[in-house]
Design a protein around this motif. Sequence first.
Motif, short mmCIF file in Angstrom:
data_model
loop_
_atom_site.label_atom_id
_atom_site.label_comp_id
_atom_site.label_asym_id
_atom_site.label_seq_id
_atom_site.Cartn_x
_atom_site.Cartn_y
_atom_site.Cartn_z
N PHE A 156 84.67 38.97 30.63
CA PHE A 156 85.12 39.25 31.98
C PHE A 156 84.21 40.24 32.70
O PHE A 156 84.58 40.75 33.76
CB PHE A 156 86.56 39.82 31.95
CG PHE A 156 87.58 38.83 31.46
CD1 PHE A 156 87.96 38.82 30.13
CD2 PHE A 156 88.14 37.92 32.32
CE1 PHE A 156 88.90 37.91 29.67
CE2 PHE A 156 89.08 37.01 31.87
CZ PHE A 156 89.45 37.01 30.53
N HIS A 157 83.04 40.52 32.13
CA HIS A 157 82.11 41.38 32.85
C HIS A 157 81.58 40.70 34.11
O HIS A 157 81.33 41.36 35.13
CB HIS A 157 80.95 41.76 31.93
CG HIS A 157 79.98 42.72 32.55
ND1 HIS A 157 80.34 44.01 32.89
CD2 HIS A 157 78.68 42.57 32.92
CE1 HIS A 157 79.30 44.61 33.43
NE2 HIS A 157 78.27 43.76 33.47
N ALA A 159 73.67 42.06 8.98
CA ALA A 159 74.95 42.49 9.54
C ALA A 159 74.79 43.80 10.32
O ALA A 159 75.38 43.98 11.40
CB ALA A 159 75.98 42.66 8.42
N ILE A 160 73.96 44.73 9.76
CA ILE A 160 73.74 46.00 10.47
C ILE A 160 73.04 45.76 11.80
O ILE A 160 73.37 46.38 12.83
CB ILE A 160 72.93 46.95 9.57
CG1 ILE A 160 73.79 47.41 8.37
CG2 ILE A 160 72.45 48.17 10.36
CD1 ILE A 160 73.03 48.18 7.33
N ASP A 161 72.04 44.86 11.79
CA ASP A 161 71.34 44.55 13.05
C ASP A 161 72.30 43.96 14.09
O ASP A 161 72.22 44.30 15.29
CB ASP A 161 70.20 43.57 12.77
CG ASP A 161 69.09 44.21 11.94
OD1 ASP A 161 69.00 45.46 11.96
OD2 ASP A 161 68.34 43.46 11.28
N CYS A 162 73.18 43.10 13.64
CA CYS A 162 74.18 42.51 14.57
C CYS A 162 75.08 43.59 15.15
O CYS A 162 75.39 43.59 16.35
CB CYS A 162 74.99 41.45 13.84
SG CYS A 162 74.05 39.98 13.37
N LYS A 191 74.74 46.52 23.42
CA LYS A 191 75.34 45.77 24.53
C LYS A 191 76.51 46.55 25.14
O LYS A 191 76.68 46.61 26.36
CB LYS A 191 75.82 44.40 24.04
CG LYS A 191 74.69 43.43 23.73
CD LYS A 191 75.26 42.08 23.30
CE LYS A 191 74.14 41.09 23.00
NZ LYS A 191 74.67 39.78 22.55
N THR A 192 77.31 47.17 24.25
CA THR A 192 78.44 47.96 24.75
C THR A 192 77.96 49.15 25.56
O THR A 192 78.52 49.49 26.62
CB THR A 192 79.30 48.44 23.57
OG1 THR A 192 79.69 47.31 22.78
CG2 THR A 192 80.53 49.16 24.06
N LYS A 193 76.87 49.81 25.09
CA LYS A 193 76.33 50.95 25.85
C LYS A 193 75.80 50.50 27.21
O LYS A 193 76.00 51.18 28.23
CB LYS A 193 75.22 51.61 25.05
CG LYS A 193 75.71 52.39 23.83
CD LYS A 193 74.54 53.04 23.11
CE LYS A 193 75.03 53.85 21.92
NZ LYS A 193 73.91 54.49 21.18
N ASP A 194 75.12 49.34 27.20
CA ASP A 194 74.62 48.82 28.49
C ASP A 194 75.76 48.53 29.45
O ASP A 194 75.68 48.83 30.66
CB ASP A 194 73.79 47.56 28.25
CG ASP A 194 72.52 47.85 27.46
OD1 ASP A 194 72.08 49.02 27.47
OD2 ASP A 194 71.99 46.91 26.83
N MET A 195 76.82 47.95 28.92
CA MET A 195 77.98 47.67 29.76
C MET A 195 78.60 48.96 30.29
O MET A 195 79.01 49.04 31.47
CB MET A 195 79.02 46.86 28.98
CG MET A 195 78.57 45.44 28.66
SD MET A 195 79.76 44.57 27.63
CE MET A 195 81.15 44.49 28.74
N MET A 196 78.65 49.98 29.44
CA MET A 196 79.20 51.27 29.89
C MET A 196 78.31 51.88 30.98
O MET A 196 78.81 52.44 31.97
CB MET A 196 79.33 52.22 28.71
CG MET A 196 80.40 51.81 27.70
SD MET A 196 80.45 52.89 26.26
CE MET A 196 80.97 54.43 27.02
#
Length: 346
Positions: free
Chosen positions: A27-28, A188-191, A198-203
């Motif tokens: 929903f971004h 898994a760590i890279d993911c 991505k979350t930081k960019d969205m913030m």
Amino acid sequence: PALACFPDFTEMMRALGYPRLISMQNFHTPNFTLVSEVLLWLVKRYEPQADIPSDVGTQQDRVFFIKAVAQFMATKAHVKLNTKKLYQADGYAVKELLKITSALYGAMNTKGVEHADVSEEDSSKFKYDLGPKIADLKAGRQLASEITSKGASLYDLLGKEVEVREARTESIARPLEINEAEKMMKVAIDCVLEEVQKTKDMMNNVALDEANLEAKIEKRKLELERSQKRLQTLQSVRPAFMDEYEKIEEQLQIQYSSYIEKFHNLTYLEQLLDDHQQTEQEMFEEAANMLRLTQNRLKEEEQRLLKSGSNDDSDIEIQEDEGSESEVEDRQLMKQRNTIETLLQG
């Protein structure tokens, strides 16, 4: 800020049994397809027999779909939705979707009411009322649909048991390799790090949007202050034509008072004229009646004189007396006629 309620929304959708996983990134940006799918699923969960068109290919179809869903939820569930925010299909639409999911989630978590024991004597008088049990019925319907979906998925998995049995046995029997496990952990760590970035960019984008909105709000406030100052200035300045307007208004009031007075006088004079005409009409009718009576009396006198003229001629003295009397009567009749004609002329 519009996505602050997003965790509650995802948890409620997961609890209600929505088959897809919903993330904040969906929903971004406006995503009308997902919003329409979620709305249709929620409506079907609330009323499986609901007739809502699922075609959202064109703009007109999307508008009709949003209006139909809003009308259905307002009439059936008494939930008022903001159609404009739903049509945006972004974070503000999540708030409107949360209204429906909250109602369904609350109905699902509603505890059953304990039933009172009914004696054998009152069993014949018992009246079954479904009013307070609607929430239980909805919860039972949701549980039945969940059981059906879980059963179907379990049946599909059991059908693949023969195919995956050998692969599972080989995987269990194969020894664990440290290098491969380390490689998988790194992946898994890279993911996870990518998701964090991505979350930081969205913030950061949210903070930028918030700063832009604050700048716009400040700009609007300044415009509002300027408009208010201009309004106060216009209200304090007296127009140039107000003095002339007030003088003309006073003259108009004087003219209106004069008009009212003349109108009352004219009405009174018209009433007097009507009364005078009515009086003259009555006098004319009375004079006509008198003239008609006089004419009748003259005719009777003439007839009487004619009858008296047919008597014997031997008595001359009597005739002379009668002749003298007839002359007197003729004079009287002439006077009466002249008087009547004078009255009629008047």
